[in-house]
Design an enzyme around this catalytic site. Structure first.
Site, PDB file in Angstrom:
ATOM      1  N   HIS A  19      -2.282   2.869  -6.389  1.00  0.00           N
ATOM      2  CA  HIS A  19      -3.383   1.703  -6.172  1.00  0.00           C
ATOM      3  C   HIS A  19      -3.346   0.888  -7.352  1.00  0.00           C
ATOM      4  O   HIS A  19      -3.553  -0.356  -7.411  1.00  0.00           O
ATOM      5  CB  HIS A  19      -4.308   1.904  -5.807  1.00  0.00           C
TER       6      HIS A  19
ATOM      7  N   LYS B   1      -2.116  -2.502   7.983  1.00  0.00           N
ATOM      8  CA  LYS B   1      -3.430  -2.218   8.477  1.00  0.00           C
ATOM      9  C   LYS B   1      -3.544  -2.988   9.838  1.00  0.00           C
ATOM     10  O   LYS B   1      -3.148  -4.383  10.066  1.00  0.00           O
ATOM     11  CB  LYS B   1      -4.486  -2.474   7.678  1.00  0.00           C
TER      12      LYS B   1
ATOM     13  N   ARG C  71      -0.410  -1.517  -7.481  1.00  0.00           N
ATOM     14  CA  ARG C  71      -0.662  -2.740  -6.561  1.00  0.00           C
ATOM     15  C   ARG C  71      -1.460  -3.573  -7.193  1.00  0.00           C
ATOM     16  O   ARG C  71      -1.276  -4.907  -6.923  1.00  0.00           O
ATOM     17  CB  ARG C  71      -1.208  -1.976  -5.353  1.00  0.00           C
TER      18      ARG C  71
ATOM     19  N   TYR D 287      -9.411 -10.037  -8.081  1.00  0.00           N
ATOM     20  CA  TYR D 287      -8.355 -10.257  -9.241  1.00  0.00           C
ATOM     21  C   TYR D 287      -8.648 -11.512  -9.969  1.00  0.00           C
ATOM     22  O   TYR D 287      -8.067 -11.768 -11.075  1.00  0.00           O
ATOM     23  CB  TYR D 287      -7.013 -10.460  -8.670  1.00  0.00           C
TER      24      TYR D 287
ATOM     25  N   HIS E 187      -4.484  -8.738   2.758  1.00  0.00           N
ATOM     26  CA  HIS E 187      -6.018  -8.649   2.952  1.00  0.00           C
ATOM     27  C   HIS E 187      -6.294  -9.704   3.888  1.00  0.00           C
ATOM     28  O   HIS E 187      -6.003 -10.519   4.020  1.00  0.00           O
ATOM     29  CB  HIS E 187      -6.446  -9.275   1.526  1.00  0.00           C
TER      30      HIS E 187
ATOM     31  N   ARG F   3       0.730  -1.261   0.109  1.00  0.00           N
ATOM     32  CA  ARG F   3      -0.038   0.032   0.123  1.00  0.00           C
ATOM     33  C   ARG F   3       1.038   1.144   0.021  1.00  0.00           C
ATOM     34  O   ARG F   3       2.009   1.278   0.592  1.00  0.00           O
ATOM     35  CB  ARG F   3      -0.926   0.130   1.316  1.00  0.00           C
TER      36      ARG F   3
END
Length: 316
Positions: free
Chosen positions: A255, A177, A258, A290, A281, A153
């Site tokens: 992004h 995160k 990414r 994806y 994730h 990120r």
């Protein structure tokens, strides 16, 4: 128990999710904005966030739709309310959860923008020669090589500590995160770019120290308050490089790079759960989007190998 003001209940909720879930600053700001907006709306309609009933919340959601807000925005605001009222119920502030049976508009399933391998290669080539001096070019090459090699990120990338890349490591430890750590492998081109940039960075840091300035702990130091390159500056840099690579800058962002990392891995045969781990994730459903890149490849395989697509055999 006495009624808690909306401002205090929102503040307490934000403190709790920051402490219990390690929510990032941007996440907390988003919750605060959403709940503040709802509290203002309820105050203008003779109730309060803490007293709102299901009918009040549904009326609020209808008003958001009438404003023409995007479905994703409306879904996010309802999600914020659901989190808040679940917390209020658990804390005993309320005897019910008024959002329990409210369904939102849902998020539109939107395929992520991506780039072809050739387009990414063009950007990497441009990045190596983009900058006013040799040091800036080395920094830009390092930024783009790292991003495409790891799928970080943008905040994770620009705030990397320099110690994480010392000693030419094969793997990079990333703080993602919620304060969760993950390991991502480094490609040879990325490691080479890091080694070149560290030489320039360390030389610049040594000059700064001799003039009495404190040493930076970041891989990409900057003079701003954060001490490292900002998200906004890197976003602008990506646009500059895209333009020089003859790509439409409106379709390129950190992004999107990414996404390209994940898309190209999946198209090359990587396992979806491996990609989930690399991207950080929490939920596999975030990664499954994806799989659209496989559609054409799978169709080609079926057309090439399925017996019914080969046509009738001719007699000898």
């Amino acid at each position: 128990m006495p009624e808690i003001s909306d401002a205090r209940s929102i503040s307490t909720f934000l403190d709790a999710i920051a402490a219990e879930h390690g929510a990032a600053r941007n996440t907390l700001l988003a919750y605060g904005r959403d709940l503040g907006h709802a509290a203002d709306w309820f105050a203008g309609h003779a109730t309060a966030l803490g007293r709102a009933k299901s009918d009040d919340i549904e009326a609020y959601l209808v008003s958001l739709d009438a404003e023409g807000l995007a479905r994703a925005t409306r879904a996010r605001r309802l999600s914020s309310l659901k989190q808040f009222y679940r917390f209020a119920y658990d804390e005993g502030w309320r005897k019910d959860n008024p959002t329990l049976r409210i369904d939102g508009p849902g998020r539109a399933v939107r395929l992520p923008g991506t780039l072809t391998e050739a387009e990414v290669a063009a950007m990497l080539e441009v990045a190596r020669d983009h900058g006013a001096d040799t040091a800036t070019k080395a920094r830009n090459a390092c930024l783009f090589e790292l991003l495409y090699a790891t799928g970080l990120r943008v905040t994770e990338l620009v705030s990397l500590p320099d110690k994480a890349l010392r000693g030419a490591p094969q793997m990079l430890m990333v703080r993602g995160k919620g304060g969760k750590d993950r390991l991502v492998p480094l490609s040879d081109p990325a490691r080479a770019a890091v080694a070149v940039w560290l030489q320039h960075r360390d030389k610049s840091e040594e000059l700064a120290r001799t003039s009495g300035k404190a040493a930076s702990r970041f891989l990409f130091p900057a003079r701003g308050a954060k001490g490292h390159m900002t998200r906004e500056r890197f976003h602008g840099l990506v646009k500059e490089v895209a333009l020089r690579a003859n790509l439409d800058p409106t379709r390129v962002s950190p992004h999107v790079l990414r996404h390209a990392f994940a898309t190209h891995l999946l198209a090359g045969g990587a396992d979806l759960r491996v990609i989930q781990t690399l991207l950080g994730h929490a939920d596999l459903s975030s990664t499954e989007i994806y799989t659209h890149v496989l559609d054409e490849r799978l169709r080609s395989l079926v057309m090439q190998h399925h017996p019914l697509t080969r046509g009738p055999k001719t007699a000898d």
